[in-house]
Design a protein around this motif. Structure first.
Motif, mmCIF file in Angstrom:
data_model
loop_
_atom_site.group_PDB
_atom_site.id
_atom_site.type_symbol
_atom_site.label_atom_id
_atom_site.label_comp_id
_atom_site.label_asym_id
_atom_site.label_seq_id
_atom_site.Cartn_x
_atom_site.Cartn_y
_atom_site.Cartn_z
ATOM 1 N N ALA A 1 0.805 -1.214 0.000
ATOM 2 C CA ALA A 1 0.000 0.000 0.000
ATOM 3 C C ALA A 1 0.843 1.270 0.000
ATOM 4 C CB ALA A 1 -0.921 -0.002 1.215
ATOM 5 N N PHE A 2 2.115 1.145 0.369
ATOM 6 C CA PHE A 2 2.912 2.355 0.539
ATOM 7 C C PHE A 2 3.968 2.537 -0.535
ATOM 8 C CE2 PHE A 2 0.929 1.657 4.470
ATOM 9 C CZ PHE A 2 0.583 2.930 4.846
ATOM 10 N N SER A 3 4.110 1.563 -1.416
ATOM 11 C CA SER A 3 5.140 1.692 -2.422
ATOM 12 C C SER A 3 4.688 2.722 -3.452
ATOM 13 C CB SER A 3 5.389 0.341 -3.086
ATOM 14 O OG SER A 3 5.862 -0.570 -2.138
ATOM 15 N N SER A 4 5.390 3.812 -3.508
ATOM 16 C CA SER A 4 5.081 4.800 -4.533
ATOM 17 C C SER A 4 5.676 4.296 -5.842
ATOM 18 C CB SER A 4 5.688 6.140 -4.156
ATOM 19 O OG SER A 4 7.055 6.134 -4.506
ATOM 20 N N PRO A 5 5.292 4.882 -6.963
ATOM 21 C CA PRO A 5 5.847 4.435 -8.231
ATOM 22 C C PRO A 5 7.372 4.529 -8.263
ATOM 23 C CG PRO A 5 4.008 5.942 -8.580
ATOM 24 C CD PRO A 5 4.289 5.932 -7.119
ATOM 25 N N LYS A 6 7.913 5.512 -7.557
ATOM 26 C CA LYS A 6 9.362 5.723 -7.583
ATOM 27 C C LYS A 6 10.092 4.752 -6.674
ATOM 28 C CE LYS A 6 9.171 10.699 -8.301
ATOM 29 N NZ LYS A 6 9.216 11.953 -7.557
ATOM 30 N N ARG A 7 9.373 4.296 -5.665
ATOM 31 C CA ARG A 7 10.022 3.562 -4.597
ATOM 32 C C ARG A 7 10.461 2.182 -5.046
ATOM 33 N NH1 ARG A 7 9.956 4.138 1.352
ATOM 34 N NH2 ARG A 7 11.328 2.405 1.782
ATOM 35 N N LYS A 8 11.630 1.771 -4.635
ATOM 36 C CA LYS A 8 12.105 0.437 -4.974
ATOM 37 C C LYS A 8 12.579 -0.283 -3.727
ATOM 38 C CE LYS A 8 14.209 -0.113 -9.229
ATOM 39 N NZ LYS A 8 15.459 -0.119 -9.998
ATOM 40 N N ASP A 9 11.842 -1.316 -3.348
ATOM 41 C CA ASP A 9 12.205 -2.161 -2.216
ATOM 42 C C ASP A 9 12.128 -3.609 -2.681
ATOM 43 O OD1 ASP A 9 12.177 0.007 -0.293
ATOM 44 O OD2 ASP A 9 9.988 -0.105 -0.330
ATOM 45 N N LEU A 10 12.753 -4.502 -1.923
ATOM 46 C CA LEU A 10 12.502 -5.928 -2.133
ATOM 47 C C LEU A 10 11.938 -6.462 -0.819
ATOM 48 C CD1 LEU A 10 12.571 -8.459 -3.878
ATOM 49 C CD2 LEU A 10 14.877 -8.898 -3.025
ATOM 50 N N MET B 1 21.159 -5.621 -4.962
ATOM 51 C CA MET B 1 21.636 -4.307 -4.532
ATOM 52 C C MET B 1 21.893 -3.402 -5.737
ATOM 53 S SD MET B 1 21.303 -5.003 -1.382
ATOM 54 C CE MET B 1 21.567 -3.346 -0.810
ATOM 55 N N GLU B 2 22.405 -3.979 -6.787
ATOM 56 C CA GLU B 2 22.617 -3.228 -8.028
ATOM 57 C C GLU B 2 21.282 -2.720 -8.575
ATOM 58 O OE1 GLU B 2 24.841 -4.574 -12.046
ATOM 59 O OE2 GLU B 2 22.954 -5.620 -11.675
ATOM 60 N N TRP B 3 20.288 -3.619 -8.578
ATOM 61 C CA TRP B 3 18.954 -3.285 -9.106
ATOM 62 C C TRP B 3 18.285 -2.145 -8.329
ATOM 63 C CZ3 TRP B 3 14.442 -4.579 -6.148
ATOM 64 C CH2 TRP B 3 13.237 -4.334 -6.784
ATOM 65 N N LEU B 4 18.473 -2.165 -6.996
ATOM 66 C CA LEU B 4 17.833 -1.128 -6.167
ATOM 67 C C LEU B 4 18.227 0.271 -6.613
ATOM 68 C CD1 LEU B 4 18.226 -2.339 -2.460
ATOM 69 C CD2 LEU B 4 16.131 -2.289 -3.820
ATOM 70 N N PHE B 5 19.496 0.418 -6.982
ATOM 71 C CA PHE B 5 20.007 1.756 -7.306
ATOM 72 C C PHE B 5 20.051 1.997 -8.813
ATOM 73 C CE2 PHE B 5 21.639 0.854 -3.072
ATOM 74 C CZ PHE B 5 21.311 2.029 -2.407
ATOM 75 N N SER B 6 19.467 1.080 -9.584
ATOM 76 C CA SER B 6 19.509 1.220 -11.043
ATOM 77 C C SER B 6 18.179 1.743 -11.558
ATOM 78 C CB SER B 6 19.791 -0.138 -11.690
ATOM 79 O OG SER B 6 18.615 -0.937 -11.619
ATOM 80 N N ASN B 7 18.097 1.933 -12.854
ATOM 81 C CA ASN B 7 16.836 2.365 -13.461
ATOM 82 C C ASN B 7 15.990 1.188 -13.930
ATOM 83 O OD1 ASN B 7 17.353 5.121 -13.109
ATOM 84 N ND2 ASN B 7 18.720 5.081 -14.891
ATOM 85 N N GLU B 8 16.484 -0.032 -13.705
ATOM 86 C CA GLU B 8 15.715 -1.217 -14.095
ATOM 87 C C GLU B 8 14.401 -1.268 -13.327
ATOM 88 O OE1 GLU B 8 16.298 -3.648 -16.295
ATOM 89 O OE2 GLU B 8 18.256 -2.874 -16.937
ATOM 90 N N VAL B 9 13.361 -1.802 -13.968
ATOM 91 C CA VAL B 9 12.049 -1.915 -13.317
ATOM 92 C C VAL B 9 12.134 -2.919 -12.172
ATOM 93 C CG1 VAL B 9 9.633 -2.480 -13.646
ATOM 94 C CG2 VAL B 9 10.937 -1.410 -15.484
#
Lengths: 422, 333
Positions: free
Chosen positions: B22-31, B325-333
């Motif tokens: 519910a809290f993940s904004s479109p910009k936010r990237k978490d796993l 960790m790479e993905w978190l800081f990348s532009n990948e979806v």
């Protein structure tokens, strides 16, 4: 207090009254009921809104003494008044617990003079310890009409047998928080599809049903006891109470507004404000509860108003405290989900919210008839509005209903020679 | 007065969601979960982990990468774990990040409030990502919901909810060994009830088209498990030996026996242990998330035999965590 309430739909299920009229109150008593009353008193035009016998919530936690940071008698009674109640019964899981007539008098003193009348539930066992009987004779003399160890069930069947035997001598309503604790270790929500998916320890419905069944059998064996199931939440529980009533036992039960509106799916969306005890159940249980309200198996609606401070809810589900505040949302939830949804008539809703709880506690009904003390709840069943933080009078704000759109709003209450309009 | 104060702090949104959804904004990237991870992201992470496995296997001294240079990552392990924490730390350091690891002592659940304080204090010191392990389901999601949107949270295992990087590393190794997971049959054996590994694996394997069977006694199966995860269940390990392409043995906690989930270690081994005799009746790959109870859920011969992926899983763990960790800081979806 002198007042004229004009153009109201006056409903009193006991008197089979349902008519548009004016109601005059002189010195706190109903002096005239009729159309186009002329009077020199202050007037309030209700524009067709409902006047009902004052609503009574037989299950609230006011936290005083001991947990005044969550709620006090005063803030709790203010919340009740804002929510449209003229009477409440506070549960005994305070610190110290209400196992002693001195605590009863302390609480009574704190509530004196308020518009909202306060009844006090004593414990069944000393300090809610589940072992020794509470001094029920002394508690009854101090005005206690109901006993419960609410928050926990009496685990031992032997102790429960003694509670029934002893309580019946004083005609006390024996109210159980129905939970087989051996089946609810660490539980934070209903056991089912959602708990399995989220990996959260589950509270199975059968843990509630087992205690209801045990107590009904004990009550039947002892005989002439009045047994009440607090906050029933399961299909099985409703069925057990229905069967017991059909056998002629004096068994009753109550349901909270959250248990007829929300399911365990809300835990995922709302987090700790959906953590209750008993937990929110499934839509199948909600259906059974609404059926129980319709056919009278469920006698009363009671909030289980359970205030907790921000830090007790602003945490993970396992650590969070259980329960939500309910006084300010109970009537709007009932009007929206029961009356508005066509599940209960207004008259049935008033019966479950005013008449039945007072009857269960052996109190005089809040009757709308000439000469009676004015004890009234006023609400507009069609008014649409949004519940906001500024509507809360409770000291705590733990509710999952902030921002909810309701159809049905409380307009005010009259009782104890006082009127309060919202 | 108190109510005014509460009003000013209480977030306007509803409380947290255990899965953080519910809290993940479109910009936010978490796993936070595998359940809500898109297949596209799964495939990207598996492919990148293949890349990093080759990188880790290259001979000669290790060449530190600069992909996360200038980033600070905090590993918060509220529940003890040596191997997962080490794996995350190595992955982060090899990508060039600055790393701090904390194992705050949590003696009781009642200390839940202090978790939020801990993370807020660290956030104030400018941390870019948090890796969180906690013994309560939903804690990483709860903390993520209370952090600013430019931070990242990785769930390193929460209660019996999810363990996303474990499922990713398991899937990556199975895929490497079997070619593809589509149509393959994976059995997960043991204490499903208390296993976040089983849950994350079930979600991930379903996304990749594999058929999953949970194997264990009914006392260790969560309620409605087949319907929730879309898996088959059986109490009979022997019944899946000839069809399973891979068998994942879960660690059995000895204290479960004391709580009555099964009668004895001996009976558990007899019914659910991977013995050499059972190995001989199967061609399946063997996985174990570790640490292993030798001679209980798995015999040493099976754990380190030629069909075992156990040590490959450990190496893959570092590679998968580098990919994450790479993905978190990348532009990948």
């Amino acid at each position: 207090m002198n007042l004229v309430l004009q153009n109201a739909r006056v409903i009193d299920p006991v008197r089979k009254l349902d008519e548009i009229s004016d109601l005059e109150i002189s010195d706190g008593k109903i002096s005239r009921i009729g159309t186009a009353l002329t009077s020199t008193f202050e007037r309030r035009d209700l524009n067709g809104a409902v006047i009902a016998p004052g609503f009574f919530d037989m299950h609230v936690h006011f936290r005083e003494p001991g947990f005044e940071y969550k709620e006090t008698i005063e803030s709790g009674l203010d919340a009740a008044m804002a929510g449209g109640f003229t009477g409440v019964c506070c549960m005994p899981n305070t610190q110290p617990a209400i196992s002693d007539p001195f605590v009863v008098s302390y609480i009574r003193e704190r509530a004196a003079g308020h518009l909202v009348a306060l009844e006090i539930c004593g414990t069944m066992t000393n300090g809610r310890g589940g072992e020794e009987l509470s001094p029920m004779a002394a508690l009854a003399k101090a005005g206690v009409r109901m006993v419960s160890d609410d928050g926990a069930a009496v685990r031992s069947a032997e102790v429960m047998r003694r509670v029934f035997e002893y309580a019946k001598m004083y005609d006390l309503l024996v109210t159980q928080h129905c939970e087989e604790h051996a089946l609810t270790h660490g539980a934070v929500m209903n056991e089912g599809m959602v708990s399995t998916r989220l990996g959260l320890p589950g509270w199975p419905a059968v843990a509630e049903d087992i205690i209801i069944a045990r107590d009904i059998l004990l009550a039947e064996y002892i005989g002439n006891v009045r047994y009440h199931v607090a906050h029933v939440s399961t299909r099985g529980g409703v069925r057990l109470v229905r069967e017991a009533k059909a056998r002629g036992l004096v068994v009753s039960c109550e349901v909270t507004p959250h248990h007829f509106t929300l399911t365990d799916r809300a835990v995922e969306e709302l987090g700790t404000n959906a953590k209750m005890c008993p937990p929110l159940r499934t839509s199948d249980d909600v259906d059974a509860i609404i059926e129980g309200l319709r056919d009278g198996t469920i006698d009363a609606i009671a909030t289980d108003h359970a205030p907790h401070a921000l830090h007790e809810k602003e945490t993970d589900l396992a650590s969070a405290a259980m329960g939500i505040i309910g006084l300010e949302t109970a009537i709007p939830l009932g009007l929206t989900h029961l009356v508005g949804a066509g599940k209960l008539t207004l008259s049935q809703f008033i019966e479950r919210s005013s008449i039945a709880p007072r009857r269960l506690l052996g109190l005089r009904p809040a009757s709308i008839s000439i000469g009676e003390p004015a004890n009234l709840t006023m609400f507009d069943p069609a008014k649409q509005w949004r519940f906001e933080e500024s509507d809360i009078r409770s000291k705590s704000h733990n509710t999952p209903f902030l921002g909810t759109e309701f159809t049905g709003k409380v307009l005010g209450v009259v009782s104890n020679g006082q009127a309060h309009f919202l | 007065m108190a109510s005014t104060r509460a009003a000013s702090i209480q977030p306007k949104t509803a409380a947290f969601s255990p899965n953080g959804k519910a809290f993940s904004s479109p910009k936010r990237k978490d796993l936070l979960t595998v359940e809500h991870l898109p297949l596209e992201t799964v495939l990207h992470l598996l492919d990148r982990s293949d890349h990093y496995v080759k990188f880790l296997e290259a001979p000669g001294p290790f060449q530190k990468l600069k992909i996360l240079e200038g980033r600070t990552i905090a590993n918060l392990f509220f529940e003890a774990s040596t191997r997962t924490r080490t794996s995350f730390e190595l992955a982060e350091r090899r990508l060039g990040a600055d790393v701090i690891s904390l194992t705050p002592a949590v003696s009781s659940l009642a200390k839940g409030e202090s978790i939020l304080d801990t993370i807020r204090v660290l956030e104030a010191m400018k941390i870019d990502a948090f890796v969180i392990r906690h013994n309560v389901s939903g804690v990483p999601g709860f903390l993520a919901s209370r952090l600013p949107h430019n931070l990242h949270v990785v769930n390193a295992g929460d209660g019996v909810h999810e363990h996303p990087t474990q499922a990713l590393l398991d899937a990556a190794e199975m895929r490497a060994a079997l070619g593809s997971l589509s149509g393959k049959h994976v059995a997960i054996v043991g204490d499903i009830l208390h296993s976040r590994v089983a849950r994350s694996n079930a979600w991930l394997l379903a996304k990749l088209g594999a058929k999953v069977t949970f194997v264990g006694p009914d006392t260790l199966m969560p309620r409605n498990v087949a319907a929730v995860f879309g898996v088959d269940t059986t109490n009979n390990l022997d019944s899946i030996l000839d069809t399973a392409d891979a068998v994942m043995m879960l660690r059995i906690q000895m204290e479960r026996q004391a709580r009555g989930f099964f009668p004895s270690i001996e009976e558990y081994r007899e019914e659910y242990g991977m013995t050499p005799e059972r190995m001989s009746r199967s061609t399946a790959l063997i996985l174990h998330p570790g640490p292993i109870n030798h001679g209980v859920e798995i015999e040493t011969e099976a754990a380190y035999g030629e069909r075992s992926l156990v040590l490959r899983q450990v190496r893959r763990g570092v590679a998968v965590r580098m990919a994450v960790m790479e993905w978190l800081f990348s532009n990948e979806v």
